[in-house]
Scaffold this motif. Structure first.
Motif, mmCIF file in Angstrom:
data_model
loop_
_atom_site.group_PDB
_atom_site.id
_atom_site.type_symbol
_atom_site.label_atom_id
_atom_site.label_comp_id
_atom_site.label_asym_id
_atom_site.label_seq_id
_atom_site.Cartn_x
_atom_site.Cartn_y
_atom_site.Cartn_z
ATOM 1 N N ASP A 1 0.839 -1.200 0.000
ATOM 2 C CA ASP A 1 0.000 0.000 0.000
ATOM 3 C C ASP A 1 0.875 1.253 0.000
ATOM 4 O OD1 ASP A 1 -0.324 1.187 3.194
ATOM 5 O OD2 ASP A 1 0.667 -0.734 2.841
ATOM 6 N N ASN B 1 0.748 4.592 1.582
ATOM 7 C CA ASN B 1 0.061 5.390 2.614
ATOM 8 C C ASN B 1 -1.405 4.973 2.753
ATOM 9 O OD1 ASN B 1 2.517 6.704 2.581
ATOM 10 N ND2 ASN B 1 1.616 8.715 2.904
ATOM 11 N N GLY B 2 -1.634 3.671 2.741
ATOM 12 C CA GLY B 2 -2.990 3.165 2.929
ATOM 13 C C GLY B 2 -3.761 2.952 1.653
ATOM 14 N N GLY C 1 -8.041 2.086 0.406
ATOM 15 C CA GLY C 1 -8.010 3.336 1.153
ATOM 16 C C GLY C 1 -9.348 3.699 1.759
ATOM 17 N N GLY D 1 -9.825 -0.164 4.265
ATOM 18 C CA GLY D 1 -8.737 -0.791 4.996
ATOM 19 C C GLY D 1 -8.632 -2.277 4.693
#
Length: 626
Positions: free
Chosen positions: A78, A80-81, A240, A243
């Motif tokens: 990922d 940053n998510g 994003g 999750g």
């Protein structure tokens, strides 16, 4: 320690939301997978060996590709998510920063994979809605001639409501799809109890024997099996929003069991009634439930299509922010959720393509040939990129990365080779769309690099210019002038033109540069950097993520909180408007320069894209030879 009730409630809502948004495309695959395998153009005889072999291949493909490759491995990669092919591409770009040639090839591969997503965005609504509406023919054969008109009517409504946003409708996505998956499971169980031996298809030996005893038939059947994997990119692309844990739980707790039960039920039905191959999904249902099932399946296909359409909007915004696409009009349809956007040009381009596909192919079986090639190419590119991430970002040993990636590549190449047989029947379409979009994206990126190079050659260094202003100050008038510039160390052409023609400068001058970082979002405290340059000149550098839309008025409000306030009615925004002239100079082929010039001419104005009030904008034009 047990989770708090509020935490459990939030987690449950995220799981339900993931079921509605992430798994719509995967969930509608049972509508056409086995029908394509046994009744399509390359349909297999419905013998027990073939049925067990195909079911086993479908099951282990879901385990190997969806569960292990995407849910377990790729979702770890990922940014940053955020996940998806653009996140993988950004990670690879950073990891290979010191290896320019390899970086160029792999980033280009990632962009081509993203370009293929547009082909997917065209085919998914067409094949999904068609396959759902075809259930009417099972219930009432006389309705056959109404299938295409009804499909087109649904598509018109689907694309027509996009401008209103999907926030309200999205509230129902999760519950509807949850009920849909429960229905899939119930339909499958109803048939399995009549022939429990079909559960033996889960044994991988059936797939193994299928490929050993009937290699050609098994190879051809992969073109249908891969349709069970459509929508895998959404697992990562929507990470994003929900999750990793909710997406994984939704898959393992409901989606995977429901899909398997339905596929097994269809297989048992085909063995019991070979004539059911014409539409085994709908024939699982009793006659009284056919029409409700058609309605439910149609709702599920609309939801699946909605997720893909929204995905193309998000991908387009990311491409704009990363410099691969010209500025397009982007409307925000929700004040609360930044991801809720609407891109009119993309929406209506997809609409035209989907309508043409429905009219041209007319049956979901015909569209299945066009569908598989886009999915397999995307999966192959993901495998290549995740290998680069394992080696260059996670720093895993080469042997470990090779051991993990090799079986994934073998599976992907097998699917791709099988689907290549369908290129003539329709597989050419996503390839053509991908090639066209890839050409547009790379032409814009290369053209912007050339344009910046030409502008830099003719520009003055900013520090020398400010020194000359200190030595020989021109007349300065009241107010603030904000000059938009992409080269923070050089004097904007608009300022030079204004000074040359009007002989004045404003009492306060701001150079504003918007920088898009290769992360999805930038924290508010890191949004703006302010530098004092002397003689009332200021440099603003604004940072945004590739999933954010710059808002200049709001940015200036933030600057006011940092001690540099702005009165909008006393502020003028100066932007350059370049007129591009294609030439035979080194850089790009002449036809690409002409294409770039045309794209630039039709791009949304910088003032509109950045949300600058039109009555405060001054445009100054310049001619640039490429």
């Amino acid at each position: 320690m047990s989770a708090a009730p509020s935490d459990r409630k939030t987690s449950a809502s995220l799981v339900v939301g993931a079921i509605g948004v992430v798994y719509g495309d995967l969930g509608t695959s049972p509508l056409y997978v086995l029908r394509t395998a046994f009744a399509g153009e390359y349909g297999l005889p419905a013998t027990p060996e073939n049925v067990y072999g195909v079911l086993s291949a479908v099951f282990w493909s879901l385990i190997m590709v969806v569960t292990l490759k995407y849910i377990t491995l790729i979702m770890r990669a990922d940014n940053n998510g955020e996940g998806g092919i653009m996140a993988l591409t950004a990670l690879v770009s950073r990891g290979l920063a010191r290896h320019e040639t390899r970086r160029w090839w792999l980033v280009g591969l990632g962009i081509f994979g993203a370009a293929m997503f547009y082909g997917d965005g065209m085919i998914t609504p067409a094949i999904s809605v068609l396959s759902a509406v075809e259930g009417l023919e099972v219930a009432t054969p006389g309705l056959h001639h109404y299938i295409v008109p009804i499909t087109l009517a649904i598509i018109v409504v689907l694309f027509g409501i996009q401008k209103h946003g999907t926030a309200r409708v999205g509230m129902f996505f999760g519950p509807v799809m949850s009920f849909y998956f429960v229905t899939l499971a119930a339909l499958g169980i109803g048939q399995i109890v009549q022939d429990p031996t079909i559960l033996g298809a889960l044994n991988p030996l059936h797939a193994w024997r299928f490929f050993l005893t009937s290699p050609l038939a098994a190879f051809i059947s992969l073109g249908a099996v891969v349709l069970a994997l459509t929508g895998t990119e959404a697992l990562c692309a929507d990470m994003g929003h929900f999750g990793r844990p909710p997406i994984r739980r939704a898959w393992l707790m409901l989606v995977l069991p429901a899909l398997l039960l339905n596929y097994l039920g269809q297989g048992a039905l085909i063995l019991a009634r070979p004539e059911a191959i014409k539409n085994p999904f709908y024939l699982l249902a009793p006659s009284w439930a056919l029409i409700p099932l058609v309605i439910l399946a149609t709702c599920a296909t609309v939801i699946a299509s909605q997720a893909v359409i929204s995905g193309t909007f998000s991908l387009t915004r990311a491409a704009i922010q990363m410099g691969y696409c010209p500025r397009l009009r982007i409307d925000h349809t929700s004040e609360r959720q930044i991801g809720q956007i609407y891109v009119p040009f993309v929406n209506w381009s997809l609409f035209v393509a989907v309508v043409l596909l429905v009219v041209a192919f007319r049956k979901s079986d015909n569209l299945a040939a066009a569908y598989g090639i886009a999915v397999t190419l995307a999966m192959l590119i993901d495998s290549i990129l995740i290998f680069a991430v394992m080696r260059r970002v996670w720093h895993w040993p080469t042997l470990v990365a090779v051991a993990i990636t090799t079986p994934l590549l073998v599976i992907d190449l097998g699917f791709l080779a099988s689907n290549s047989l369908k290129i003539v029947e329709g597989g050419w379409f996503p390839l053509a769309v991908g090639a066209l979009v890839f050409t547009l994206l790379t032409t814009w990126k290369r053209g912007r690099i050339l344009l910046m190079d030409r502008l830099s050659r003719e520009a003055l260094p900013l520090d020398l210019f400010i020194q000359s202003i200190e030595v020989s100050p021109p007349t300065r008038v009241e107010g603030t002038a904000v000059f938009m510039t992409s080269t923070p160390n050089l004097v904007p052409h608009a300022l030079l033109h204004n000074l040359k023609h009007n002989k004045v400068l404003h009492e306060r001058v701001v150079f504003l540069t918007v920088v898009i970082r290769d992360v999805p979002y930038v924290a508010a405290e890191d949004r703006i950097e302010i530098n004092q340059l002397g003689v009332d000149f200021h440099q603003f550098i604004a940072y945004y993520g590739f999933k954010e839309s710059p808002d200049i008025p709001r940015l200036l409000e933030e600057a006011g909180r940092k001690g540099l306030s702005f009165e909008m009615m006393e502020t003028s925004f100066f932007v350059s408007r370049e007129t591009l002239i294609p030439t035979v100079s080194p850089g790009m082929a002449l036809w690409r320069e002409r294409l770039f010039a045309s794209m630039s001419k039709n791009a949304v104005k910088a003032s509109e894209f950045f949300g600058i009030p039109t009555n405060r904008v001054v445009e100054l034009g310049t001619q640039i030879e490429l």
